[in-house]
Enzyme design. Structure first.
Site, PDB file in Angstrom:
ATOM      1  N   LYS A  58       0.800  -1.224   0.000  1.00  0.00           N
ATOM      2  CA  LYS A  58       0.000   0.000   0.000  1.00  0.00           C
ATOM      3  C   LYS A  58       0.835   1.278   0.000  1.00  0.00           C
ATOM      4  O   LYS A  58       0.298   2.353  -0.230  1.00  0.00           O
ATOM      5  CB  LYS A  58      -0.952  -0.028   1.182  1.00  0.00           C
ATOM      6  CG  LYS A  58      -2.057  -1.053   1.000  1.00  0.00           C
ATOM      7  CD  LYS A  58      -2.904  -0.683  -0.205  1.00  0.00           C
ATOM      8  CE  LYS A  58      -4.166  -1.488  -0.269  1.00  0.00           C
ATOM      9  NZ  LYS A  58      -5.075  -0.960  -1.283  1.00  0.00           N
ATOM     10  N   SER A 275      -3.324 -12.653   3.088  1.00  0.00           N
ATOM     11  CA  SER A 275      -3.643 -12.455   1.668  1.00  0.00           C
ATOM     12  C   SER A 275      -2.508 -12.953   0.774  1.00  0.00           C
ATOM     13  O   SER A 275      -2.740 -13.314  -0.382  1.00  0.00           O
ATOM     14  CB  SER A 275      -3.993 -10.994   1.361  1.00  0.00           C
ATOM     15  OG  SER A 275      -2.850 -10.168   1.418  1.00  0.00           O
TER      16      SER A 275
HETATM   17  C1  LIG Z   1      -2.988  -7.348   3.131  1.00  0.00           C
HETATM   18  C2  LIG Z   1      -3.584  -6.880   1.834  1.00  0.00           C
HETATM   19  N1  LIG Z   1      -3.661  -7.730   0.824  1.00  0.00           N
HETATM   20  C3  LIG Z   1      -4.203  -7.378  -0.368  1.00  0.00           C
HETATM   21  C4  LIG Z   1      -4.704  -6.124  -0.604  1.00  0.00           C
HETATM   22  C5  LIG Z   1      -5.375  -5.812  -1.925  1.00  0.00           C
HETATM   23  O1  LIG Z   1      -4.749  -4.881  -2.744  1.00  0.00           O
HETATM   24  P1  LIG Z   1      -5.568  -3.912  -3.718  1.00  0.00           P
HETATM   25  O2  LIG Z   1      -6.290  -2.914  -2.846  1.00  0.00           O
HETATM   26  O3  LIG Z   1      -4.547  -3.267  -4.588  1.00  0.00           O
HETATM   27  O4  LIG Z   1      -6.555  -4.724  -4.498  1.00  0.00           O
HETATM   28  C6  LIG Z   1      -4.632  -5.219   0.441  1.00  0.00           C
HETATM   29  C7  LIG Z   1      -5.216  -3.906   0.265  1.00  0.00           C
HETATM   30  O5  LIG Z   1      -5.850  -3.363   1.155  1.00  0.00           O
HETATM   31  C8  LIG Z   1      -4.067  -5.593   1.684  1.00  0.00           C
HETATM   32  O6  LIG Z   1      -4.014  -4.731   2.737  1.00  0.00           O
END
Ligand SMILES: Cc1ncc(COP(=O)(O)O)c(C=O)c1O
Lengths: 314, 93
Positions: A58, A275
């Site tokens: 981020k 994630s």
């Molecule tokens: C831990 C985590 N994984 C994945 C994402 C997903 O990314 P994006 O917002 O670019 O789709 C985020 C975004 O908030 C995140 O904080």
């Protein structure tokens, strides 16, 4: 007696010593052991996004959103940056906000992990905790209302609808992946939160080579434990999302992501967040179907912020 | 009767209800009563071994039932149970 002479450290390139300069250009790591059953001609690689200064992917959109807002005057007159977040985007805003002298207000669901809330407080962000039963959409609605009520106080960064989010990946993450794979990337797999990563990298890769396959990763259910990811069909659709861009969507259960998160720690030495486990599970599913190819995915953050989740590591 | 607060993502399985009153002396009994009323919730809360899915958290006031007596935690008439996903083990309800 010796005298100590104080000297000012002379930096040859002061810009290179800034926090901002440390964003991006993250390592692309090859998974070595969880891939043992794949064809020898298939590689699975992950961008290690926790190497960014605030510890997650981020940093890329947060910095780009801040820069765009500074350029077009959104943050003039001492306005505070306001957004909703489940954590990582807030930590990135709070980090660069502190470094640039821009005050930050964040709406986040009260069930965000205590580690995240503590980090945000340490960085001096103002926090508005929202009803945990309403999830990240509830936080989004609270931020939207605050912005409408006090437009003179807040610049509403709106990561879900702000094109500077996906553009950070189009101009940064995408070209890095092409460079680090010497142009050989064949598949790109990414989790969907705001969708900024998938849309930005996806658009860049499509232009680079139209046959590169784009795969979106989503929770298998509207109720899930995949921090950072959204079940798009049941959530407020991000304005930057383009449902027609990806070739395929893979649904991952929270249990499968937990299992893969543990394997990444124990078999690869990669202590990553949930994630990342979801992204790896989907990337391996794609890789298993191939005879040859270069599958690239994104590991958004490290495992530290998930330590309070005891069942994850058991 | 105790009430159970349903998180937004699960309301499509409870006819849009955000609060459901349930019968039960314990958290487990309250959940069973909830599933009797809304059977399609089951795969979202329980795994195939009959245990709660790992990210499912129930809060009684400020306390996660995992820090009380788990599913055996007794419920009083006026109790309010919150059902929320552990966005990563969150314990500040
Ligand atoms: C831990 C985590 N994984 C994945 C994402 C997903 O990314 P994006 O917002 O670019 O789709 C985020 C975004 O908030 C995140 O904080």
């Amino acid at each position: 007696m010796q005298t100590v002479v104080e000297t000012q450290l002379q930096l040859s390139n002061p810009a290179a010593a800034s926090l901002e300069a440390a964003v991006g250009n993250t390592p692309l790591l090859r998974l070595q052991r969880v891939t043992s059953r794949l064809s020898a001609k298939v590689q699975v690689l992950a961008k290690a996004e926790w190497f960014n200064p605030s510890g997650s992917v981020k940093d890329r959109p947060a910095l780009n959103i801040l820069r765009a807002a500074i350029c077009d005057g959104g943050l003039a007159q001492g306005r505070r940056l306001l957004d909703s977040t489940s954590g990582n985007m807030g930590i990135a805003y709070a980090t660069f906000g502190a470094a640039m002298g821009i005050p930050v207000t964040l709406a986040l669901p009260a069930n965000a992990s205590p580690e995240r809330i503590a980090i945000l407080r340490a960085l001096g962000a103002e926090i508005v905790l929202t009803d945990p039963s309403e999830g990240s959409d509830g936080a989004l609605r609270v931020a939207r209302r605050m912005a409408q009520e006090q437009p003179e106080r807040y610049f509403y960064a709106n990561q879900y609808d702000n094109p500077a989010n996906w553009q950070a990946h189009y101009f940064g993450t995408g070209p890095e992946i092409v460079g680090q794979t010497q142009g050989k990337v064949t598949h790109f797999v990414a989790g969907l939160g705001t969708s900024g990563t998938l849309i930005g990298v996806g658009r860049y890769l499509r232009q680079y080579h139209p046959s590169i396959q784009l795969i979106a990763v989503q929770p298998d259910s509207p109720f899930h434990g995949l921090e950072g990811l959204k079940h798009i069909p049941s959530a407020i659709q991000p304005g930057i999302f383009d449902p027609d861009l990806s070739d395929r969507t893979i649904a991952v259960s929270t249990e499968a992501a937990y299992e893969m998160t543990r394997r990444l720690a124990r078999e690869e030495g990669l202590f990553v967040g949930i994630s990342s486990g979801a992204a790896a599970a989907a990337a391996l599913q794609v890789a298993q179907e191939l005879d040859e190819g270069v599958v690239v995915t994104i590991f958004p953050d490290a495992g530290y912020k998930y330590l309070s989740d005891k069942e994850l590591w058991e | 009767m105790p009430t159970l607060r349903i998180p937004a993502p699960l309301r499509s399985y409870t006819n849009g209800q955000s609060e459901v009153t349930v019968n039960g002396q314990t958290v487990e009994e309250a959940l069973q009563d909830l599933l009797k009323k809304y059977p399609t919730l089951k795969p979202h809360l329980y795994n195939s071994n009959g245990g709660l899915r790992p990210f499912v958290n129930l809060f009684l006031g400020e306390n996660n039932i995992k820090d009380l007596q788990g599913l055996g935690t007794p419920l009083k008439e006026e109790d309010r149970l919150l059902l929320i996903p552990s966005i990563a083990g969150g314990s500040e309800a």
